[in-house]
Design a protein around this motif. Sequence first.
Motif, PDB file in Angstrom:
ATOM      1  N   ARG A   4      -5.837  -9.055  -0.939  1.00 24.09           N
ATOM      2  CA  ARG A   4      -4.966 -10.145  -1.384  1.00 24.09           C
ATOM      3  C   ARG A   4      -5.397 -10.666  -2.756  1.00 24.09           C
ATOM      4  O   ARG A   4      -6.459 -10.312  -3.247  1.00 24.09           O
ATOM      5  N   THR A   5      -4.575 -11.513  -3.318  1.00 31.78           N
ATOM      6  CA  THR A   5      -4.948 -12.300  -4.496  1.00 31.78           C
ATOM      7  C   THR A   5      -4.566 -13.739  -4.170  1.00 31.78           C
ATOM      8  O   THR A   5      -4.051 -14.026  -3.082  1.00 31.78           O
ATOM      9  N   GLU A   6      -4.799 -14.646  -5.115  1.00 31.13           N
ATOM     10  CA  GLU A   6      -4.441 -16.037  -4.866  1.00 31.13           C
ATOM     11  C   GLU A   6      -2.910 -16.172  -4.807  1.00 31.13           C
ATOM     12  O   GLU A   6      -2.375 -16.929  -4.004  1.00 31.13           O
ATOM     13  N   ALA A   7      -2.223 -15.462  -5.666  1.00 29.73           N
ATOM     14  CA  ALA A   7      -0.762 -15.507  -5.690  1.00 29.73           C
ATOM     15  C   ALA A   7      -0.205 -14.613  -4.586  1.00 29.73           C
ATOM     16  O   ALA A   7      -0.867 -13.682  -4.130  1.00 29.73           O
ATOM     17  N   GLY A   8       1.025 -14.892  -4.150  1.00 27.25           N
ATOM     18  CA  GLY A   8       1.658 -14.048  -3.137  1.00 27.25           C
ATOM     19  C   GLY A   8       2.717 -13.179  -3.776  1.00 27.25           C
ATOM     20  O   GLY A   8       2.543 -12.695  -4.882  1.00 27.25           O
ATOM     21  N   GLY A   9       3.805 -12.965  -3.054  1.00 27.60           N
ATOM     22  CA  GLY A   9       4.944 -12.305  -3.673  1.00 27.60           C
ATOM     23  C   GLY A   9       4.905 -10.795  -3.705  1.00 27.60           C
ATOM     24  O   GLY A   9       5.641 -10.161  -4.466  1.00 27.60           O
ATOM     25  N   TYR A  10       4.064 -10.184  -2.892  1.00 32.34           N
ATOM     26  CA  TYR A  10       4.038  -8.718  -2.810  1.00 32.34           C
ATOM     27  C   TYR A  10       3.468  -8.336  -1.446  1.00 32.34           C
ATOM     28  O   TYR A  10       2.922  -9.185  -0.727  1.00 32.34           O
ATOM     29  N   SER A  11       3.582  -7.079  -1.106  1.00 28.71           N
ATOM     30  CA  SER A  11       3.093  -6.621   0.195  1.00 28.71           C
ATOM     31  C   SER A  11       1.616  -6.257   0.109  1.00 28.71           C
ATOM     32  O   SER A  11       1.178  -5.661  -0.868  1.00 28.71           O
ATOM     33  N   PRO A  18      12.246  -7.641   2.922  1.00 29.05           N
ATOM     34  CA  PRO A  18      11.095  -8.469   3.265  1.00 29.05           C
ATOM     35  C   PRO A  18       9.772  -7.801   2.870  1.00 29.05           C
ATOM     36  O   PRO A  18       9.649  -6.585   2.885  1.00 29.05           O
ATOM     37  N   LEU A  19       8.808  -8.622   2.528  1.00 29.88           N
ATOM     38  CA  LEU A  19       7.460  -8.145   2.229  1.00 29.88           C
ATOM     39  C   LEU A  19       6.678  -7.986   3.526  1.00 29.88           C
ATOM     40  O   LEU A  19       6.999  -8.616   4.534  1.00 29.88           O
ATOM     41  N   THR A  20       5.662  -7.148   3.515  1.00 35.13           N
ATOM     42  CA  THR A  20       4.754  -7.048   4.658  1.00 35.13           C
ATOM     43  C   THR A  20       3.384  -7.520   4.202  1.00 35.13           C
ATOM     44  O   THR A  20       2.853  -7.022   3.215  1.00 35.13           O
ATOM     45  N   GLN A  21       2.842  -8.490   4.903  1.00 36.39           N
ATOM     46  CA  GLN A  21       1.517  -9.022   4.552  1.00 36.39           C
ATOM     47  C   GLN A  21       0.719  -9.119   5.835  1.00 36.39           C
ATOM     48  O   GLN A  21       1.051  -9.907   6.715  1.00 36.39           O
ATOM     49  N   LEU A  47       2.874   0.909   5.299  1.00 37.68           N
ATOM     50  CA  LEU A  47       3.265  -0.144   4.348  1.00 37.68           C
ATOM     51  C   LEU A  47       3.761   0.475   3.034  1.00 37.68           C
ATOM     52  O   LEU A  47       4.725  -0.006   2.432  1.00 37.68           O
ATOM     53  N   VAL A  48       3.089   1.546   2.602  1.00 40.71           N
ATOM     54  CA  VAL A  48       3.504   2.224   1.371  1.00 40.71           C
ATOM     55  C   VAL A  48       4.916   2.790   1.538  1.00 40.71           C
ATOM     56  O   VAL A  48       5.776   2.624   0.674  1.00 40.71           O
ATOM     57  N   LEU A  49       5.164   3.416   2.683  1.00 38.30           N
ATOM     58  CA  LEU A  49       6.497   3.980   2.939  1.00 38.30           C
ATOM     59  C   LEU A  49       7.553   2.875   2.913  1.00 38.30           C
ATOM     60  O   LEU A  49       8.639   3.045   2.346  1.00 38.30           O
ATOM     61  N   ALA A  50       7.234   1.732   3.529  1.00 41.42           N
ATOM     62  CA  ALA A  50       8.183   0.609   3.560  1.00 41.42           C
ATOM     63  C   ALA A  50       8.464   0.106   2.147  1.00 41.42           C
ATOM     64  O   ALA A  50       9.616  -0.181   1.796  1.00 41.42           O
ATOM     65  N   GLU A  51       7.436   0.028   1.323  1.00 40.69           N
ATOM     66  CA  GLU A  51       7.615  -0.433  -0.060  1.00 40.69           C
ATOM     67  C   GLU A  51       8.478   0.540  -0.857  1.00 40.69           C
ATOM     68  O   GLU A  51       9.304   0.142  -1.668  1.00 40.69           O
ATOM     69  N   MET A  52       8.260   1.833  -0.633  1.00 41.04           N
ATOM     70  CA  MET A  52       9.047   2.829  -1.355  1.00 41.04           C
ATOM     71  C   MET A  52      10.509   2.761  -0.920  1.00 41.04           C
ATOM     72  O   MET A  52      11.415   2.917  -1.733  1.00 41.04           O
TER      73      MET A  52
END
Lengths: 346, 346
Positions: free
Chosen positions: B157-164, B325-328, B312-317
Amino acid sequence: MVRRQAVGIRDLARELGMSISTVSRAMNARPDVSPETQRLVRETAERLGYTPNQSGRSLRQGTTDTVALVMPTHTARTESGETFFLNVSDGLQEVLSPRGLNLVILPCGSAEQPDEFLFKAVDRHLADAIVLADTQRVDRRIDYLIEKKVPFVGLGRTEAGGYSWLDLDFEGVAAQSVDRLVGLGHRRIALGTTDRTVNNTFLFLDSYRASLERHGIGYDPELVIRVPDTRQGGYHLAARLLAAPHRPTAVILEQETLAIGLYRALADAGLTPGRDLAVIGFRENPVLDLLTPSLTCFRVSLTNYGRRLGHLVLAEMARAGSAGPLTQEVWPMELVSGDSDGAPLG
Amino acid sequence: MVRRQAVGIRDLARELGMSISTVSRAMNARPDVSPETQRLVRETAERLGYTPNQSGRSLRQGTTDTVALVMPTHTARTESGETFFLNVSDGLQEVLSPRGLNLVILPCGSAEQPDEFLFKAVDRHLADAIVLADTQRVDRRIDYLIEKKVPFVGLGRTEAGGYSWLDLDFEGVAAQSVDRLVGLGHRRIALGTTDRTVNNTFLFLDSYRASLERHGIGYDPELVIRVPDTRQGGYHLAARLLAAPHRPTAVILEQETLAIGLYRALADAGLTPGRDLAVIGFRENPVLDLLTPSLTCFRVSLTNYGRRLGHLVLAEMARAGSAGPLTQEVWPMELVSGDSDGAPLG
């Protein structure tokens, strides 16, 4: 083979006196490069005939500015702390990167068939040159690389020659280990080796056998114990050594991580390496720091080894398609005296 | 973004009912494929409009059928047996490979600047998707990937969100460790952490602090000891613990390989983990098998973790360019009770 010498980003950077990274960011109109610099880079690129798109470039030039290291990632081995390839890749990248060449690792996972994996990688033209690790005694991948005229370096040898390679001095390590143990009075010296089919297990075994015979000790195949290249393998090795009817007084490990299981199993049997069984490992490996007594082994700087590999790769790329000389080098390893092979036999 | 759905080798193989490998070898006129099969494959390829050249394909389709794992290969860490990424990559490849996706590892060596390294990799369009490891608390690479609309998954993770992203349960491990030690009577519990800037060191520290406060134990910044993420780091940690004016009775390690140097330094001082100092490590790591007493730590199957990452990679592609929706996901770890945190304090 005539190779069109198209303008690469390296040429462009040299012409501009800028770093490759700056040129790349300028071509991509990144906000951290000033509009003036962006314009200068684009104008110079146009003048020299450079196109930044990677796919376009590789189609036009037959070059990807990439070198691929084909590396096994079998879980059992990497779990045992076998980080050999990552350390080598660090030195390799250090040589390639300033020359504008990118290193990619192609991990050949445990579900892959290594030959098909390499064939596919070659067919995809992903890289301008390949470093092939884990070379087998007879290796179809080498034939394929030669047939396809892909510049490559073997990180290891095969039975056949005819290509450039860099390899560790397995024969020297086996010979020095036997000499040292014989000097300490040992005659029943076992070899703990892996059940893998990589060529270096054969080189090690051949040298072990020849070294024993040089000392007038007959070769006993019962003393060559093949186990999996894992921590469990080390336990099995100990069990086999202890169960031998005429127990060996010393063992040489062809793979040093076998020492983890071996030490543990000896401790469970109330035995101490160096006192009850002399042990010499292969490569000095920081994950074995915890071994008490310390393991006698052989030192090699993997970063330097990786750097040398980088220079061999550059030489292969330079001589691509021509009949220039091959480079075939055995890299020495230096004995590090530990306490695991103990005092002379009483 | 409209994506042209050109015919890939997977489509061709499906149409023919053959393996991708056979089709590839047939297209390359390999002698181990019969002339009849070669002809059939070529005719079908022509009918479907498939071109085998990788560079040609990526230019035409904007797809390389490749996923890149951007991985740090700092020598000091890998030497300490930190083979985390190789094990994860094995599971990742297991998911990607049957879907015709190739995994490449982009090693970010110790001579590279990680941000520039990632920017260059993106600019070169080497892969259709990226797995970004070693995420920092504030990570410019994430911004760049989002800006460039590259499908990616954060392995961290990072402090910011907005990605899987997929990440290990650092908070849970820190909380369980504190709970366990407090339950055994400890109040002065140190944290041995690394001087790296990856986000998980912050997550771990925050949870350690919150857990102590939950038990009514004040947070003492003197007990947070930052050392390099190497075996030497473990020695330094021990020296700092032993030199503390009011010596801690327990230490939690944010990086388990610190235990190698820590155990060695304690032994040199005549002290025993579990008796003189309670120790809980982070991840169960087979290279720590030699530790006596055995280390209390947390188990995770890295292969399963890598497999989940693959999905998760497949879902992002699949959702590339759309606002799906994002997956976290935070991945749990299971406590493995060892002897290093010993009996309740007397």
